[in-house]
Design an enzyme around this catalytic site. Sequence first.
Site, PDB file in Angstrom:
ATOM      1  N   TYR A  33      43.206  33.202  43.311  1.00 64.08           N
ATOM      2  CA  TYR A  33      42.892  32.085  42.413  1.00 64.08           C
ATOM      3  C   TYR A  33      42.996  30.715  43.080  1.00 64.08           C
ATOM      4  O   TYR A  33      42.743  29.702  42.419  1.00 64.08           O
ATOM      5  CB  TYR A  33      43.805  32.143  41.184  1.00 64.08           C
ATOM      6  CG  TYR A  33      43.583  33.388  40.352  1.00 64.08           C
ATOM      7  CD1 TYR A  33      42.430  33.531  39.573  1.00 64.08           C
ATOM      8  CD2 TYR A  33      44.496  34.446  40.361  1.00 64.08           C
ATOM      9  CE1 TYR A  33      42.197  34.668  38.828  1.00 64.08           C
ATOM     10  CE2 TYR A  33      44.279  35.589  39.608  1.00 64.08           C
ATOM     11  CZ  TYR A  33      43.128  35.700  38.848  1.00 64.08           C
ATOM     12  OH  TYR A  33      42.901  36.839  38.109  1.00 64.08           O
ATOM     13  N   HIS A 110      34.822  31.982  35.770  1.00 63.09           N
ATOM     14  CA  HIS A 110      35.895  32.731  36.418  1.00 63.09           C
ATOM     15  C   HIS A 110      36.066  32.190  37.818  1.00 63.09           C
ATOM     16  O   HIS A 110      35.081  32.033  38.550  1.00 63.09           O
ATOM     17  CB  HIS A 110      35.586  34.227  36.466  1.00 63.09           C
ATOM     18  CG  HIS A 110      35.372  34.791  35.107  1.00 63.09           C
ATOM     19  ND1 HIS A 110      36.415  35.000  34.235  1.00 63.09           N
ATOM     20  CD2 HIS A 110      34.257  35.137  34.450  1.00 63.09           C
ATOM     21  CE1 HIS A 110      35.932  35.448  33.092  1.00 63.09           C
ATOM     22  NE2 HIS A 110      34.619  35.537  33.191  1.00 63.09           N
TER      23      HIS A 110
END
Length: 154
Positions: A33, A110
């Site tokens: 991430y 995302h």
Amino acid sequence: MSDDALPQTSSSPILVLNGPNLNTLGIRQPDVYGSETLEDVIELCRRAAAAHGREIVHFQSNAEGALIDRIHEARGTVSGIVINPGGLTHTSVALRDALVIPEVPIVEVHISNVHAREEFRRHSYVSPIAAAVVAGMGSFGYAAAIEFLLTRRA
Ligand code: DHK
């Protein structure tokens, strides 16, 4: 909720929504991430909107119901929604049902490329009602989503 005509205008803010665990950006699995925090991401969103003289409003929650309540409140007050639903992407019919209520374009974001990960991340309840889907662009995906919403032709 009434059926009154929606008062939002094309200059209403963009709502940026982040779902469960995205408050831990920068700490959680940085290899997946990235190292930017949620604050960094929101600042990026603000700048992307400001480049077009526009504003964002941001909301993050780890609770499905709180996200749904915020989406209900958005009806008539925002011109588009950028949402990273986190894990609710893959599980929540209720979130998807809420997202059509404001009647504005939605971009699903995302950070990671969900299609290159576990099989369960490949299904999204949100994608079928989204104008566009961004995956795997890191935090830039949020800026791309805002740019898209502010420059697309209806
Ligand atoms: C974020 C999450 O929290 C996961 O549950 C999704 C998404 C992927 C992301 O890549 O931003 O599966």
